[in-house]
Scaffold this active site. Structure first.
Site, short mmCIF file in Angstrom:
data_model
loop_
_atom_site.label_atom_id
_atom_site.label_comp_id
_atom_site.label_asym_id
_atom_site.label_seq_id
_atom_site.Cartn_x
_atom_site.Cartn_y
_atom_site.Cartn_z
CB THR A 189 -0.90 0.02 1.26
OG1 THR A 189 -1.68 -1.17 1.25
CG2 THR A 189 -1.80 1.23 1.28
CB VAL A 190 3.45 2.53 2.34
CG1 VAL A 190 4.24 3.83 2.47
CG2 VAL A 190 2.50 2.38 3.51
NE ARG B 232 7.63 -11.61 -0.82
CZ ARG B 232 7.72 -11.12 0.41
NH1 ARG B 232 8.88 -11.02 0.99
NH2 ARG B 232 6.63 -10.76 1.07
NE ARG B 233 3.24 -11.37 -4.22
CZ ARG B 233 3.48 -11.35 -2.89
NH1 ARG B 233 3.18 -10.28 -2.19
NH2 ARG B 233 4.01 -12.38 -2.27
CD GLU C 115 7.37 13.68 9.46
OE1 GLU C 115 8.26 14.53 9.63
OE2 GLU C 115 6.55 13.39 10.34
CB VAL D 86 5.15 8.71 14.00
CG1 VAL D 86 4.23 9.09 15.15
CG2 VAL D 86 6.28 7.83 14.50
CD GLU E 253 1.05 -1.93 10.66
OE1 GLU E 253 2.16 -2.35 10.35
OE2 GLU E 253 0.61 -0.84 10.24
CG ASP F 232 0.73 0.69 14.44
OD1 ASP F 232 1.62 0.47 13.60
OD2 ASP F 232 0.04 1.73 14.44
CE LYS G 171 1.66 4.21 13.56
NZ LYS G 171 0.25 3.96 13.22
N1 HSE Z 1 -1.78 0.14 10.68
C1 HSE Z 1 -1.37 1.48 10.88
C2 HSE Z 1 -2.54 2.30 11.39
C3 HSE Z 1 -0.86 2.03 9.58
O1 HSE Z 1 -3.68 1.82 11.26
O2 HSE Z 1 -2.35 3.35 11.94
C4 HSE Z 1 -0.20 3.38 9.64
O3 HSE Z 1 0.89 3.38 10.50
#
Ligand code: HSE
Length: 330
Positions: free
Chosen positions: A23-24, A55-56, A137, A140, A198, A209, A213
């Site tokens: 995605t990113v 990988r793809r 950057e 977070v 994630e 997560d 952060k």
């Molecule tokens: N899974 C994380 C969230 C993605 O939902 O905040 C962005 O860091």
């Protein structure tokens, strides 16, 4: 130490290699293509993708004109790459990849909060030895430039505390449960489909997560080492629809917060669900949006708000990080 990219020839293109096309990664490729001229103007020189390691392929972005490899370490060893952008996630291969890039004298940009929170002390030391930069950057609060704000904008302040909604998936789930009466599992599945969660959504719903952060922000706000193992961590998996309804009736919202606070005993670090009066600004941060409140002794409370997850949230922050490495126009 002088930034080698600036010293050598301040006008030549900066050449980046992207590892990971999820995605990113795909969002970063798209933003860089769309805003190529804008980024060149604002960084003072073009920023070109010279290689992609993944990988793809990902149909969300067009890489047909780009040099692609299935071997991500090719990117770390590519002499034409100035900056390696690590977007593969995880903490094992990603750590080796980043160390290899640093060893080869490359700057690193990463959106990987787990990597920075758990191995940042080692990685920053390696980068300092080599005179290169690690920019993070996008790790977070997605698209909110909170790292820049803590590191530079607020540096004249003694930070008393900071508190934020820093997991977009968790905030999306709580919002869907409250506004649409959706169940926890249904809202989580939607967040996954939207690319917010994630790879292992336990990280989102159990607060891990957010803890990653929080320690990154705390390390900057309080000039302390990254201390992931010191965070009290509780997620939203125990929050029921009844909890949300009762909170509503009493004039509160349930929000999952990460809090770092200076105390006489040291810095307190905790993430957990919190009752917040409905009239507060942060109680009205909904969906995938994130918000961070930072209280400095000189400035008082400041608030930062924006998209916290998904390609929209994180890819532009990745773009912003190039500026941190490249510096302002010469
Ligand atoms: N899974 C994380 C969230 C993605 O939902 O905040 C962005 O860091």
């Amino acid at each position: 130490m002088a930034n080698p990219l600036q010293a050598e020839n301040p006008r030549r293109a900066v050449r980046i290699g992207i590892c990971g096309l999820g995605t990113v990664g795909s969002g970063t490729v798209n933003v860089m293509a769309r805003n190529f001229d804008e980024i060149a103007a604002r960084c003072g020189r073009p920023v070109e993708i010279v290689q992609i390691g993944a990988r793809r392929d990902n149909p969300a972005c067009d890489t047909s004109q780009l040099d692609t490899t299935r071997e991500i370490f090719d990117v770390a060893n590519n002499p034409d790459v100035d900056i390696l952008v690590e977007l593969i996630g995880g903490t094992t291969v990603a750590r080796e990849l980043v160390l290899a890039a640093i060893e080869n004298g490359k700057h690193v940009v990463t959106a990987n909060k787990a990597l920075i929170a758990e191995h940042g002390n080692e990685l920053f030391a390696a980068a300092a030895d080599k005179g290169v930069t690690i920019a993070y950057e996008a790790a977070v609060a997605g698209g909110i430039p909170i790292i820049k704000s803590l590191r530079e904008g607020l540096v004249g302040n003694r930070i008393q505390w900071l508190a934020g909604i820093i997991n977009g998936t968790g905030n999306y789930i709580l919002t869907e449960m409250r506004e649409k009466g959706r169940g926890f599992a249904e809202a989580l599945s939607q967040a996954q489909q939207l690319g917010y969660a994630e790879a292992d959504p336990t990280f989102d719903v159990e607060g891990i997560d957010a803890a990653h952060k929080l320690v990154i922000m705390a390390s900057l706000a309080f000039a302390m080492p990254l201390a992931f193992d010191k965070v009290y961590t509780e997620g939203i998996s125990g929050v029921s629809s009844e909890d949300i309804r009762y909170a509503d009736e009493l004039g509160y919202r349930i929000k999952h917060l990460g809090i770092a606070r200076r105390t006489e005993q040291g810095v307190e670090l905790r993430v957990h669900p919190t009752l917040i009066p409905q009239r507060r600004l942060i109680a009205n941060v909904n969906g995938v949006m994130n918000a961070v409140l930072v209280n400095g002794d000189a400035v008082g409370p400041t608030l930062y708000y924006g998209a916290g997850a998904g390609a929209r949230g994180t890819a532009p922050a990745g773009g912003g990080a190039y500026g941190a490495v490249v510096g302002p126009p010469a």
